[in-house]
Each structure stands twice: as structure tokens, then as C-alpha cells.
Design a protein around this motif. Sequence first.
Motif, PDB file in Angstrom:
ATOM      1  N   GLY A 209      53.280  33.787  33.306  1.00 46.88           N
ATOM      2  CA  GLY A 209      53.941  32.546  32.906  1.00 46.88           C
ATOM      3  C   GLY A 209      53.036  31.327  32.957  1.00 46.88           C
ATOM      4  N   GLY A 210      51.762  31.502  32.586  1.00 43.38           N
ATOM      5  CA  GLY A 210      50.840  30.366  32.534  1.00 43.38           C
ATOM      6  C   GLY A 210      50.328  29.910  33.885  1.00 43.38           C
ATOM      7  N   VAL A 211      50.574  30.718  34.916  1.00 40.00           N
ATOM      8  CA  VAL A 211      50.143  30.377  36.274  1.00 40.00           C
ATOM      9  C   VAL A 211      49.253  31.494  36.801  1.00 40.00           C
ATOM     10  N   VAL A 212      48.194  31.139  37.540  1.00 41.42           N
ATOM     11  CA  VAL A 212      47.353  32.148  38.180  1.00 41.42           C
ATOM     12  C   VAL A 212      48.070  32.627  39.448  1.00 41.42           C
ATOM     13  N   GLU A 213      48.384  33.897  39.491  1.00 39.16           N
ATOM     14  CA  GLU A 213      49.080  34.457  40.659  1.00 39.16           C
ATOM     15  C   GLU A 213      48.094  34.814  41.767  1.00 39.16           C
ATOM     16  N   GLN A 214      46.921  35.321  41.369  1.00 36.65           N
ATOM     17  CA  GLN A 214      45.904  35.673  42.369  1.00 36.65           C
ATOM     18  C   GLN A 214      44.574  35.913  41.671  1.00 36.65           C
ATOM     19  N   VAL A 215      43.497  35.579  42.365  1.00 36.00           N
ATOM     20  CA  VAL A 215      42.139  35.861  41.895  1.00 36.00           C
ATOM     21  C   VAL A 215      41.457  36.686  42.980  1.00 36.00           C
ATOM     22  N   GLY A 216      40.812  37.781  42.593  1.00 33.57           N
ATOM     23  CA  GLY A 216      40.103  38.562  43.607  1.00 33.57           C
ATOM     24  C   GLY A 216      39.453  39.790  43.015  1.00 33.57           C
ATOM     25  N   SER A 217      38.693  40.493  43.843  1.00 29.60           N
ATOM     26  CA  SER A 217      38.083  41.744  43.394  1.00 29.60           C
ATOM     27  C   SER A 217      39.196  42.767  43.193  1.00 29.60           C
ATOM     28  N   PRO A 218      38.932  43.820  42.393  1.00 24.64           N
ATOM     29  CA  PRO A 218      39.972  44.837  42.190  1.00 24.64           C
ATOM     30  C   PRO A 218      40.534  45.381  43.502  1.00 24.64           C
ATOM     31  N   MET A 219      39.662  45.701  44.447  1.00 24.32           N
ATOM     32  CA  MET A 219      40.144  46.293  45.690  1.00 24.32           C
ATOM     33  C   MET A 219      40.864  45.275  46.576  1.00 24.32           C
ATOM     34  N   GLU A 220      40.494  44.001  46.432  1.00 22.90           N
ATOM     35  CA  GLU A 220      41.222  42.938  47.139  1.00 22.90           C
ATOM     36  C   GLU A 220      42.684  42.889  46.651  1.00 22.90           C
ATOM     37  N   LEU A 221      42.840  42.902  45.327  1.00 22.46           N
ATOM     38  CA  LEU A 221      44.194  42.816  44.771  1.00 22.46           C
ATOM     39  C   LEU A 221      45.010  44.060  45.100  1.00 22.46           C
ATOM     40  N   TYR A 222      44.329  45.196  45.123  1.00 22.17           N
ATOM     41  CA  TYR A 222      45.025  46.453  45.413  1.00 22.17           C
ATOM     42  C   TYR A 222      45.482  46.501  46.873  1.00 22.17           C
ATOM     43  N   HIS A 223      44.598  46.125  47.778  1.00 19.83           N
ATOM     44  CA  HIS A 223      44.924  46.241  49.202  1.00 19.83           C
ATOM     45  C   HIS A 223      45.621  45.010  49.767  1.00 19.83           C
ATOM     46  N   HIS A 224      45.355  43.848  49.191  1.00 13.23           N
ATOM     47  CA  HIS A 224      45.942  42.618  49.741  1.00 13.23           C
ATOM     48  C   HIS A 224      46.593  41.763  48.657  1.00 13.23           C
ATOM     49  N   PRO A 225      47.564  42.307  47.931  1.00  9.21           N
ATOM     50  CA  PRO A 225      48.251  41.465  46.933  1.00  9.21           C
ATOM     51  C   PRO A 225      48.946  40.314  47.652  1.00  9.21           C
ATOM     52  N   ARG A 226      48.833  39.130  47.052  1.00  8.19           N
ATOM     53  CA  ARG A 226      49.406  37.935  47.676  1.00  8.19           C
ATOM     54  C   ARG A 226      50.910  37.863  47.545  1.00  8.19           C
ATOM     55  N   ASN A 227      51.414  38.494  46.499  1.00 10.87           N
ATOM     56  CA  ASN A 227      52.866  38.428  46.279  1.00 10.87           C
ATOM     57  C   ASN A 227      53.354  39.694  45.587  1.00 10.87           C
ATOM     58  N   ARG A 228      54.660  39.749  45.438  1.00 10.00           N
ATOM     59  CA  ARG A 228      55.312  40.942  44.906  1.00 10.00           C
ATOM     60  C   ARG A 228      54.903  41.197  43.456  1.00 10.00           C
ATOM     61  N   PHE A 229      54.681  40.114  42.698  1.00 13.20           N
ATOM     62  CA  PHE A 229      54.296  40.302  41.297  1.00 13.20           C
ATOM     63  C   PHE A 229      52.956  41.037  41.188  1.00 13.20           C
ATOM     64  N   VAL A 230      51.963  40.544  41.906  1.00 13.40           N
ATOM     65  CA  VAL A 230      50.637  41.182  41.858  1.00 13.40           C
ATOM     66  C   VAL A 230      50.731  42.605  42.406  1.00 13.40           C
ATOM     67  N   ALA A 231      51.497  42.789  43.489  1.00 14.68           N
ATOM     68  CA  ALA A 231      51.658  44.111  44.087  1.00 14.68           C
ATOM     69  C   ALA A 231      52.221  45.100  43.071  1.00 14.68           C
ATOM     70  N   GLY A 232      53.199  44.651  42.281  1.00 16.76           N
ATOM     71  CA  GLY A 232      53.831  45.534  41.310  1.00 16.76           C
ATOM     72  C   GLY A 232      53.018  45.704  40.042  1.00 16.76           C
ATOM     73  N   PHE A 233      52.175  44.725  39.735  1.00 19.31           N
ATOM     74  CA  PHE A 233      51.428  44.769  38.469  1.00 19.31           C
ATOM     75  C   PHE A 233      50.158  45.619  38.579  1.00 19.31           C
ATOM     76  N   ILE A 234      49.492  45.535  39.731  1.00 22.06           N
ATOM     77  CA  ILE A 234      48.239  46.267  39.931  1.00 22.06           C
ATOM     78  C   ILE A 234      48.569  47.605  40.589  1.00 22.06           C
ATOM     79  N   GLY A 235      48.043  48.686  40.031  1.00 24.26           N
ATOM     80  CA  GLY A 235      48.294  50.018  40.596  1.00 24.26           C
ATOM     81  C   GLY A 235      49.234  50.806  39.714  1.00 24.26           C
ATOM     82  N   SER A 236      48.961  52.095  39.590  1.00 27.66           N
ATOM     83  CA  SER A 236      49.762  52.960  38.734  1.00 27.66           C
ATOM     84  C   SER A 236      49.831  54.356  39.345  1.00 27.66           C
ATOM     85  N   PRO A 237      51.034  54.978  39.468  1.00 27.26           N
ATOM     86  CA  PRO A 237      52.336  54.377  39.208  1.00 27.26           C
ATOM     87  C   PRO A 237      52.577  53.158  40.102  1.00 27.26           C
TER      88      PRO A 237
END
Length: 381
Positions: A209-237
Amino acid sequence: MATLQLNQIVKRFDDTQIIKGVDLEVNDREFVVFVGPSGCGKSTLLRMIAGLESATSGDILIDGQRINDVGPADRGLAMVFQSYALYPHMTVEDNMGFSLRLAGVPKAERREKVREAARILQLEPLLDRKPKALSGGQRQRVAIGRAIVRNPSIFLFDEPLSNLDAALRVQMRIELARLHEELDATMIYVTHDQIEAMTMADKIVVLQGGVVEQVGSPMELYHHPRNRFVAGFIGSPKMNFLEVGVDHANSEGVRVRLPGGESCAIPVDGSDLATGSTLELGIRPEHLMLDDQGPMEGEIQVIERLGGVTSLYVRMGESMVTVTADGDVAHRVHDKVRFGFEPQRAHLFDSEGLALPTLHRHPLAGLNRQDNRAPSAANGQ
Ligand SMILES: Nc1ncnc2c1ncn2[C@@H]1O[C@H](COP(=O)(O)OP(=O)(O)O)[C@@H](O)[C@H]1O
Ligand SMILES: [Mg+2]
């Protein structure tokens, strides 16, 4: 050598604010990926960097110089789009050299630059062909070659692989990573595909929605998502989310009541939490383990066998959770299974969707793609 800085970038189309104050630093030779769902503003942001769209407010700096008022041709950038837009009547060589011809570069120099780009992209045997005699992947390589010959300070890519089939996308992903290493250039890459972001980026910028939710290395986002959106968006399933009640919380951890009644202590900072409040527990499918002694139980609804791993879709009361199990797991639909997880693998999100701070950093969280390189390559030639 090129760095990019965005300061409080806002973009409005008529009355609608599409980009809502984006700050960002891109370091020299970094591979930065903008990722987010369709419509979140990725292309708009990239087009503002390219100069194809003006910023409503805020500053865009390249190597410390404000370039908001510099025309697209004078920013020293080259952009590669999803549609290759090659000239059908021109050969590969002429397509790749076209911008140089427009710029008045002499024929011999043009030829040399095109040959060099063709070598890097392994297009040398195809220089005399017309686009219609090329595969999709080869056409996309020509489009990239057209950018390389201009020797830009920053490469901008907007979903360049989206038109290719799955197998070719994987191959081009590897080629782009190799290209980044060979050219040692700053690259900004836009995609909606979190796997492309995870595999290619030194630094991922997650937008919504035009806002940066988080900036970080791939493994940073995977292990330490800042919020539920990033947690749900990064990683599969996708990560599983379960509603849990708080039994007890302090700065050393949070004891939650799992669905089914057992309790479990999660190592996150719960200083500000009240007993009895409700949180969301997030656990990735690959971190749920089948275990006869595990604290949770459910019934298998669907089994997807992928060969190397098997996805189990398990009903627990009202919720469904995905469990990634061994490829050769012997279960069948309607089996009752118990499962558990290591508490440090779990995430807790408050009512605003913000992650409670984890009490320890994952050892690989700071790792980026360049850290994977052999020391000799990282030191340059
Ligand atoms: N020229 C335009 N005029 C009005 N709205 C636009 C224009 N360009 C993009 N938008 C809107 O801005 C939003 C973001 O678009 P875009 O940057 O293309 O998203 P993404 O690339 O992330 O899919 C969308 O809602 C889109 O409809
Ligand atoms: Mg787009």
C-alpha cells in the motif's frame, strides 16, 4: 560506482496517494529487490527513480546529488521491463546497439560494446538473428544486453522474468545473480515473487500500500519479520497463524495457551503484555514437526506430495495449519497427528500485527547474498 537515496518520497495520482513517504538507502553494488503484492506501488517507485514519473514530493539522490529535475536520459540509469519491446525488423546486434547509435557513438565502438555485452550474456552466436527467431529467455537477454551496453550506474528491472515459464525463470534468476557478480553494478529489481526476492537480493524492501513494511537481508526478513504482513508474505508455504491466549508474560518470555489447551513458553519480550490478552502465534510449516508427544493435535484434510517434502493440511478445531513433513511420510487423509515446534522458531504478533521482539538474533539473520561468495570473488579481480 553508484548509490541511491530516497528521502520521504510521495507520489499522488489526482487525489490518491500511491507512495506514502518512502525512505531508502541503496548502497554501491548492492542488489536491492522491491517486493510486494500487485498494486502496492513497486513500478511507480521504480519509474520515479528512472525519471519516467515525477515525485509529488521528496528527494531522489544518486551519489549524493539530487536528481529530481534531471531528465531520464541524463540520470545514467538503464531500465529493463517485463515486455522486451525489441524492434522486430532489427537483428540482435542492432537492437542492442540502437541506443548507442542514437547517442552518436561511432560504429567501431558500438560494435565492441555490443560484442562485450553479448559475451557476458552468451548471445554471441545469435547476433545476426531477428527477435522472432529467439526464445523468450533469449529475447529477455537481448533486452538486458541493451541495458548493459549503456554502462549505466544503476540497473533498474521491472518484473523482467514474469513472461517466462517457471523453468526458464529459475535459469534466468541464476543468470541475473551471475550477471550482478560479473558487472559488479548497483541493481534495483522489482517483483511480486517472494522467491525471486529471497534468492537474488542482498537487501529486500517489502512494500504494501505504498508503505515500506521492512527492509533487510533475506534471512533477516525470514527469521525476524517485523510484522504479520512480512511474516506472511516471505516464505513458502505461508506461515501459519493461530490465535493464542497469554498465560503469563514478562521481559524474558511469554507463556501462551495453545489451541488444544497445552501451554508453551515463547522466548520473546512480553514486557508490555497483560495476562489474558490475545495474540497471534506464527509458525512456519517447515518448523512444525510431527511428534507423538507434541503439544498440538489435528486431523489431516489434504496431503500434497512434492517428492522431497510433503505438505500436510491439518484441521485443528476452527483453524487449518500447514505442516511440511518428510517426502516419504506414510500418513493418509483423516489420520490424527500430533505435532510440535521449537519455541525459538515461533513468532508472536500483537493486536496491531507487530511482532514482539525476539530475545535472540538468528545467527544467519545478517547474512546476505554477497556473504555466500567465495573470498576471491568478493575481493574483486
Ligand atoms: N498513471 C497512473 N494514474 C493513476 N493511478 C496510477 C497510475 N499508475 C499507477 N497507478 C496506481 O498506483 C498503484 C500502484 O501501481 P504500480 O506502481 O503499478 O503497482 P505495482 O507495480 O506494485 O503492481 C495502483 O493502484 C495503480 O492503479
Ligand atoms: Mg508493476
